[in-house]
Design an enzyme around this catalytic site. Structure first.
Site, PDB file in Angstrom:
ATOM      1  CD  GLU A  36      31.700  -9.082 -71.595  1.00 31.44           C
ATOM      2  OE1 GLU A  36      32.841  -9.211 -71.101  1.00 31.44           O
ATOM      3  OE2 GLU A  36      31.501  -8.962 -72.816  1.00 31.44           O
ATOM      4  CB  CYS A 191      45.959  -9.495 -81.849  1.00 28.23           C
ATOM      5  SG  CYS A 191      47.475  -9.084 -80.966  1.00 28.23           S
ATOM      6  CB  CYS A 198      51.239  -9.376 -88.000  1.00 29.56           C
ATOM      7  SG  CYS A 198      51.559  -9.956 -86.310  1.00 29.56           S
ATOM      8  CB  CYS A 201      46.835  -6.723 -87.445  1.00 31.91           C
ATOM      9  SG  CYS A 201      46.497  -5.762 -85.948  1.00 31.91           S
ATOM     10  CB  CYS A 207      51.921  -3.425 -83.844  1.00 30.32           C
ATOM     11  SG  CYS A 207      52.143  -4.738 -82.611  1.00 30.32           S
TER      12      CYS A 207
END
Length: 346
Positions: A36, A191, A198, A201, A207
């Protein structure tokens, strides 16, 4: 699980999510934490080889805590944002000395460690400890800003507050690790910042940015400021044995703790700077100017290749070292320094 957002996202993850990244194997708080930190402002493809080399040298928090800072910075060279590496090293020492070698398993306690913010703490809790905790990295911000049409730059506190509220709202109580990876994956692979896919997605039906056809407007852009330019000379000083003089930067600030070439502002300052370093130039040659870009300014630097006469006085300073580029000595160096050293050994 009642939130359709999480349900759709998890279904997509089962079919298309990434499950073979190196930090997804042998999941442990230490491995999640290192990944991370490395992934902050750095792409997955760049991080993978760094992560694998880092784990080979520092397989657990004890080995990282016991390592010299130079070793850690050496493994970080090229990743940039070196404060991350310094914080990583310091946090490892705290975990070992104050936490018995075990990472805390709650967000608040994790945030007390150097370099761990709310999102990183959430990722460690969710992925390593299977605890319900939200994350909000760059990919997640983009997904949520578009899905809810949250206007404005996420660096503004009011916008960030809205995004955190939605992140908390959508984070499920089950399959928390998969959900956390899923929303990061969706932002990274579908995204995306430009040309989002899209059509593929799983969240497209609801959205709001897609519904009004302005996905590119979310999230809002940071107000642009013209980057200032700083200039300096890099003094690449070589002694008669072929070693090159490096100077250690202060722990805080630009390239903190890294070994770099001594610098001076103008050509006229070369002799004075060399005198202060304890060496005398015999001859020197200027190379072409190069640019290194930081987050908040450009650095235009011109290498000056300097052949020095006898330089025994240099060793009187602990912040200076004669370095042989062909040696196995591990030093943390800034990326432009590493590139120049490689060029000099070719």
């Amino acid at each position: 699980m009642t939130d359709r957002f999480a349900e759709k996202l998890l279904h997509w993850f089962d079919l298309y999510g990434r499950k073979d990244l190196p930090w997804q194997q042998n999941i442990h708080p230490y491995r999640v934490w290192v990944s991370e930190i490395m992934l902050q402002q750095t792409q997955v493809s760049t991080v993978i080889p760094y992560f694998e080399r880092f784990m080979a040298s520092f397989p657990d928090v004890q080995s990282l805590a016991n390592a010299e800072l130079d070793q850690v910075l050496h493994h970080w060279t090229g990743l940039g944002y070196y404060a991350r590496a310094r914080n990583l090293h310091r946090a490892a020492q705290i975990v070992v000395t104050e936490c018995g070698g075990e990472f805390p398993d709650d967000v608040e306690a994790l945030q007390q460690l150097p370099g761990i913010g709310r999102s990183t703490a959430g990722a460690i809790c969710a992925i390593a400890h299977q605890k319900q905790a939200a994350i909000l990295d760059g990919n997640v911000k983009r997904v949520l800003a578009r899905y809810h049409a949250i206007a404005g730059w996420p660096g503004q506190s009011s916008v960030l507050k809205q995004l955190w509220e939605q992140a908390e709202l959508h984070t499920p109580s089950e399959r928390i690790a998969d959900y956390t990876q899923a929303i990061m994956d969706l932002g990274a692979t579908v995204c995306t910042r430009s040309k989002p896919d899209c059509d593929n997605c799983p969240l497209a039906d609801n959205c709001q940015a897609l519904a009004i056809g302005n996905q590119a407007d979310f999230p809002g852009k940071k107000p642009r400021k013209e980057q200032p330019v700083r200039r300096c000379l890099f003094l690449v000083i070589r002694n008669p044995e072929g070693d090159i003089l490096l100077e250690r930067r202060p722990a805080n600030g630009l390239w903190g703790g890294l070994w770099v070439f001594p610098q001076c502002p103008e050509i006229e300052d070369i002799h004075n700077t060399c005198d202060q370093l304890g060496c005398t130039p015999k001859s020197w040659e200027l190379l072409s100017t190069r640019r290194h870009t930081f987050s908040h300014f450009h650095l235009d630097y011109q290498p000056a290749l300097i052949e020095a006469q006898q330089t025994s006085q240099v060793m009187d300073s602990p912040g200076l070292v004669w370095y042989n580029p062909a040696s196995s000595l591990e030093l943390g160096t800034a990326q432009p320094v590493r590139q120049l050293l490689q060029q000099l050994t070719q």
